[in-house]
Scaffold this active site. Structure first.
Site, PDB file in Angstrom:
ATOM      1  CB  THR A 131      44.937  35.282  47.493  1.00 27.98           C
ATOM      2  OG1 THR A 131      44.793  36.516  48.556  1.00 27.98           O
ATOM      3  CG2 THR A 131      43.770  34.260  48.322  1.00 27.98           C
ATOM      4  CG  ASP A 132      47.865  38.462  50.754  1.00 25.55           C
ATOM      5  OD1 ASP A 132      46.861  38.414  50.400  1.00 25.55           O
ATOM      6  OD2 ASP A 132      48.847  39.558  51.080  1.00 25.55           O
ATOM      7  CD  GLU A 133      41.869  38.931  50.467  1.00 24.14           C
ATOM      8  OE1 GLU A 133      40.892  38.560  50.833  1.00 24.14           O
ATOM      9  OE2 GLU A 133      42.109  39.810  49.888  1.00 24.14           O
ATOM     10  CE1 TYR A 156      39.473  35.443  45.891  1.00 28.29           C
ATOM     11  CE2 TYR A 156      40.397  36.658  47.660  1.00 28.29           C
ATOM     12  CZ  TYR A 156      40.577  36.065  46.447  1.00 28.29           C
ATOM     13  OH  TYR A 156      41.844  36.116  45.714  1.00 28.29           O
ATOM     14  CE  LYS A 160      42.360  31.818  45.019  1.00 28.35           C
ATOM     15  NZ  LYS A 160      42.521  31.465  43.783  1.00 28.35           N
TER      16      LYS A 160
HETATM   17  P1  NAD Z   1      40.128  38.440  37.921  1.00 29.32           P
HETATM   18  O1  NAD Z   1      38.806  38.453  38.571  1.00 29.32           O
HETATM   19  O2  NAD Z   1      40.562  39.864  37.251  1.00 29.32           O
HETATM   20  O3  NAD Z   1      39.911  37.490  36.635  1.00 29.32           O
HETATM   21  C1  NAD Z   1      39.511  36.202  36.965  1.00 29.32           C
HETATM   22  C2  NAD Z   1      39.659  35.367  35.455  1.00 29.32           C
HETATM   23  O4  NAD Z   1      38.952  34.120  35.604  1.00 29.32           O
HETATM   24  C3  NAD Z   1      38.384  36.170  34.485  1.00 29.32           C
HETATM   25  O5  NAD Z   1      39.122  36.222  33.278  1.00 29.32           O
HETATM   26  C4  NAD Z   1      37.175  35.344  34.418  1.00 29.32           C
HETATM   27  O6  NAD Z   1      36.589  35.407  33.386  1.00 29.32           O
HETATM   28  C5  NAD Z   1      37.870  34.050  34.711  1.00 29.32           C
HETATM   29  N1  NAD Z   1      37.080  32.841  35.238  1.00 29.32           N
HETATM   30  C6  NAD Z   1      36.307  33.139  36.306  1.00 29.32           C
HETATM   31  N2  NAD Z   1      35.332  32.224  36.520  1.00 29.32           N
HETATM   32  C7  NAD Z   1      35.740  31.133  35.595  1.00 29.32           C
HETATM   33  C8  NAD Z   1      35.333  29.651  35.408  1.00 29.32           C
HETATM   34  N3  NAD Z   1      34.361  29.221  35.955  1.00 29.32           N
HETATM   35  N4  NAD Z   1      35.883  29.160  34.298  1.00 29.32           N
HETATM   36  C9  NAD Z   1      37.029  29.607  33.795  1.00 29.32           C
HETATM   37  N5  NAD Z   1      37.184  31.023  33.974  1.00 29.32           N
HETATM   38  C10 NAD Z   1      36.814  31.838  34.897  1.00 29.32           C
HETATM   39  O7  NAD Z   1      41.145  37.922  38.922  1.00 29.32           O
HETATM   40  P2  NAD Z   1      42.535  38.434  39.130  1.00 29.32           P
HETATM   41  O8  NAD Z   1      42.713  39.495  40.082  1.00 29.32           O
HETATM   42  O9  NAD Z   1      43.239  38.331  37.943  1.00 29.32           O
HETATM   43  O10 NAD Z   1      43.029  37.147  40.069  1.00 29.32           O
HETATM   44  C11 NAD Z   1      43.580  35.850  39.365  1.00 29.32           C
HETATM   45  C12 NAD Z   1      44.007  34.856  40.318  1.00 29.32           C
HETATM   46  O11 NAD Z   1      45.036  35.353  41.200  1.00 29.32           O
HETATM   47  C13 NAD Z   1      42.750  34.329  41.245  1.00 29.32           C
HETATM   48  O12 NAD Z   1      43.069  33.037  41.479  1.00 29.32           O
HETATM   49  C14 NAD Z   1      43.135  35.179  42.530  1.00 29.32           C
HETATM   50  O13 NAD Z   1      42.614  34.527  43.576  1.00 29.32           O
HETATM   51  C15 NAD Z   1      44.493  35.398  42.430  1.00 29.32           C
HETATM   52  N6  NAD Z   1      45.115  36.409  43.473  1.00 29.32           N
HETATM   53  C16 NAD Z   1      44.732  37.791  43.251  1.00 29.32           C
HETATM   54  C17 NAD Z   1      45.283  38.863  43.563  1.00 29.32           C
HETATM   55  C18 NAD Z   1      44.866  40.211  43.224  1.00 29.32           C
HETATM   56  O14 NAD Z   1      45.199  41.185  44.141  1.00 29.32           O
HETATM   57  N7  NAD Z   1      44.214  40.549  42.472  1.00 29.32           N
HETATM   58  C19 NAD Z   1      46.191  38.476  44.623  1.00 29.32           C
HETATM   59  C20 NAD Z   1      46.626  37.366  44.882  1.00 29.32           C
HETATM   60  C21 NAD Z   1      46.184  36.223  44.284  1.00 29.32           C
HETATM   61  O1  DAU Z   2      45.780  40.281  49.102  1.00 29.24           O
HETATM   62  C1  DAU Z   2      45.302  39.456  47.866  1.00 29.24           C
HETATM   63  C2  DAU Z   2      43.832  39.889  47.433  1.00 29.24           C
HETATM   64  O2  DAU Z   2      43.777  41.336  47.218  1.00 29.24           O
HETATM   65  C3  DAU Z   2      43.499  39.189  46.348  1.00 29.24           C
HETATM   66  O3  DAU Z   2      43.427  37.657  46.844  1.00 29.24           O
HETATM   67  C4  DAU Z   2      42.054  39.637  45.995  1.00 29.24           C
HETATM   68  O4  DAU Z   2      41.495  38.800  44.713  1.00 29.24           O
HETATM   69  C5  DAU Z   2      42.018  41.025  45.447  1.00 29.24           C
HETATM   70  O5  DAU Z   2      40.794  41.395  45.347  1.00 29.24           O
HETATM   71  C6  DAU Z   2      42.611  41.848  46.864  1.00 29.24           C
HETATM   72  O6  DAU Z   2      41.722  41.868  47.936  1.00 29.24           O
HETATM   73  P1  DAU Z   2      41.574  43.135  48.676  1.00 29.24           P
HETATM   74  O7  DAU Z   2      39.909  42.974  49.458  1.00 29.24           O
HETATM   75  O8  DAU Z   2      42.385  43.504  49.605  1.00 29.24           O
HETATM   76  O9  DAU Z   2      41.214  44.397  47.685  1.00 29.24           O
HETATM   77  P2  DAU Z   2      40.420  45.465  47.149  1.00 29.24           P
HETATM   78  O10 DAU Z   2      40.915  46.006  46.113  1.00 29.24           O
HETATM   79  O11 DAU Z   2      39.090  45.201  47.001  1.00 29.24           O
HETATM   80  O12 DAU Z   2      40.687  46.571  48.764  1.00 29.24           O
HETATM   81  C7  DAU Z   2      41.788  46.897  48.858  1.00 29.24           C
HETATM   82  C8  DAU Z   2      41.511  47.645  50.234  1.00 29.24           C
HETATM   83  O13 DAU Z   2      40.893  48.958  49.982  1.00 29.24           O
HETATM   84  C9  DAU Z   2      40.642  46.814  51.205  1.00 29.24           C
HETATM   85  O14 DAU Z   2      41.185  47.228  52.464  1.00 29.24           O
HETATM   86  C10 DAU Z   2      39.208  47.407  51.167  1.00 29.24           C
HETATM   87  C11 DAU Z   2      39.364  48.754  50.571  1.00 29.24           C
HETATM   88  N1  DAU Z   2      38.312  49.597  49.761  1.00 29.24           N
HETATM   89  C12 DAU Z   2      38.074  48.829  48.617  1.00 29.24           C
HETATM   90  C13 DAU Z   2      37.293  49.458  47.749  1.00 29.24           C
HETATM   91  C14 DAU Z   2      36.868  48.577  46.533  1.00 29.24           C
HETATM   92  C15 DAU Z   2      37.904  50.732  49.962  1.00 29.24           C
HETATM   93  O15 DAU Z   2      38.381  51.471  51.059  1.00 29.24           O
HETATM   94  N2  DAU Z   2      37.095  51.120  49.093  1.00 29.24           N
HETATM   95  C16 DAU Z   2      36.630  50.574  47.999  1.00 29.24           C
HETATM   96  O16 DAU Z   2      35.821  50.933  47.339  1.00 29.24           O
END
Ligand code: NAD
Ligand code: DAU
Length: 350
Positions: A131-133, A156, A160
């Site tokens: 992730t970019d975080e 988190y 990562k």
């Molecule tokens: P998500 O939470 O929707 O899905 C995670 C999946 O991993 C689920 O299916 C869960 O069952 C599985 N999982 C969790 N723990 C496990 C374990 N111990 N063993 C096997 N499986 C397990 O997550 P996402 O948003 O799809 O993110 C996927 C990946 O991409 C993550 O590594 C996250 O850090 C990265 N990522 C997410 C975002 C985003 O915006 N969502 C952005 C950049 C990177």
């Molecule tokens: O940047 C990549 C990341 O983006 C991924 O690595 C993470 O897995 C993914 O969850 C996401 O993280 P964020 O914290 O940016 O996403 P989230 O959707 O939780 O929140 C987006 C923005 O909205 C953040 O500034 C917090 C705000 N927010 C979020 C929720 C859930 C609110 O204002 N209200 C809310 O209820």
């Protein structure tokens, strides 16, 4: 037949990656390895479940004995690792499950692959999806580049970042064949409604308050999930071993502006008077340690591998809203049970 294991393939991004690989590479066996935590959902894989080159295995990446047996049995040639605990707010409440899954789980997988592959790694690949975080928070200007120093600010992102360090350490120490990508915020179908965009879509439908953290001024760089899956495909096949690629939409939105835009779109789609959804916006206590701004510079990926996003944010958001409105039973199923408990216990305190 080559075998690629995709971990976390029942989750949001993983399900799009699994679908893309199963459909685009019928000559490759794709194994979806997922523990089916609260975020994993086999309904996300329904459309490809019957394909010949697809197999689902339920398993926990933190269970070393299971992972060792799994690698012995299936002998994968490649791993695309997405399984993780992914929600920042949950990491603030319970850092330990993030340490366990995101750090230990990643090292378990690499160790099992290293033991299987030995020094025979010419056609092997371990792709770590990050992730970019990990780069921390930006001020008003600047972008995250591949060589930006790590500065994670939440449990988190610290987990990562730690996993990324282990992946690079395995490459440096053992010549383990890794590639890493760090992506910005994804949105699209199958996104679990604890995250901003699907949470807002769900609450607008239900006429519930729209909780905006702090003043809503935090900025995120949004990318349509299928464009992330396309980038993963390109990097898996053509990225250089040992390299990192940043992936982003170059599409920055202040949270409050995004939520307002979504409100207007939802009013239109639901046939409600313009302004109905906006009245639901409710400012709530800010997230602890809330990162102000993320923004990716995706020049390396664009110039070296020719990837670019295929949809604009307006197109992607409309596709997303349409998907949620056409899949109300999916949303109803995932918002019952554990989600309801989480939602009530988290948001009632803000
Ligand atoms: P998500 O939470 O929707 O899905 C995670 C999946 O991993 C689920 O299916 C869960 O069952 C599985 N999982 C969790 N723990 C496990 C374990 N111990 N063993 C096997 N499986 C397990 O997550 P996402 O948003 O799809 O993110 C996927 C990946 O991409 C993550 O590594 C996250 O850090 C990265 N990522 C997410 C975002 C985003 O915006 N969502 C952005 C950049 C990177
Ligand atoms: O940047 C990549 C990341 O983006 C991924 O690595 C993470 O897995 C993914 O969850 C996401 O993280 P964020 O914290 O940016 O996403 P989230 O959707 O939780 O929140 C987006 C923005 O909205 C953040 O500034 C917090 C705000 N927010 C979020 C929720 C859930 C609110 O204002 N209200 C809310 O209820």
């Amino acid at each position: 037949m080559k075998t690629i294991v995709i971990t976390g393939g029942a989750g949001f991004i993983g399900s799009h990656v699994v679908r893309r690989f199963v459909n685009n590479y019928p000559q490759v066996k794709i194994i979806n390895l997922d523990a089916l935590t609260y975020a994993g959902n086999l309904a996300n894989n329904e459309d490809i479940a019957g394909k010949e080159n697809y197999q689902f295995i339920k398993g926990d990446i933190t269970d070393l004995e299971f992972i060792t047996k799994f690698f012995d049995e299936y002998k994968p040639d490649g791993v695309i690792h997405l399984a993780a605990e992914s929600h920042v707010d949950r990491s603030i409440r319970d850092p330990f499950s993030f340490i366990k899954t995101n750090i230990l789980g990643t090292v378990n997988l690499m160790n099992a692959a290293k033991n299987l592959w030995g020094s025979n790694v010419a056609d092997k690949r371990f792709y770590h999806v990050s992730t970019d975080e990990v780069y921390g928070s930006l001020g008003e200007t600047g972008y995250f580049m591949e060589d930006t120093s790590y500065d994670p600010q939440s449990p988190y992102s610290a987990s990562k970042a730690s996993s990324d360090h282990f992946v690079r350490a395995y490459h440096n120490t053992y010549g383990f064949p890794v590639v890493i990508s760090n992506c910005s915020n994804n949105y699209g179908p199958n996104h679990f409604p604890e995250k901003l965009i699907p949470l807002m879509i769900h609450n607008i439908q239900e006429n519930k308050p729209l909780p905006v953290y702090g003043k809503g001024e935090n900025i995120r760089d949004w990318l349509y999930v299928e464009d992330h899956a396309a980038a993963i495909d390109v990097i898996y096949h053509r990225g250089k071993t040992g390299e990192t690629y940043n992936i982003g939409g170059e599409n920055e939105w202040k949270n409050i502006e995004l939520v307002t835009f979504l409100c207007q779109l939802m009013d239109k789609k639901l046939g409600r008077d313009l302004g109905t959804a906006e009245k639901l916006i409710t400012y709530v206590t800010d997230r602890a340690g809330h990162d102000m701004r993320y923004a990716i510079d995706a020049k390396k990926l664009r110039e070296e591998l020719g990837w670019r996003p295929s949809v604009t944010f307006e197109e992607g958001l409309e596709k997303t809203v349409n998907w949620y409105l056409n899949n109300r039973e999916w949303l109803a199923a995932v918002t019952s049970g554990e989600y309801q408990h989480y939602y009530e216990s988290y948001y009632s305190k803000l």
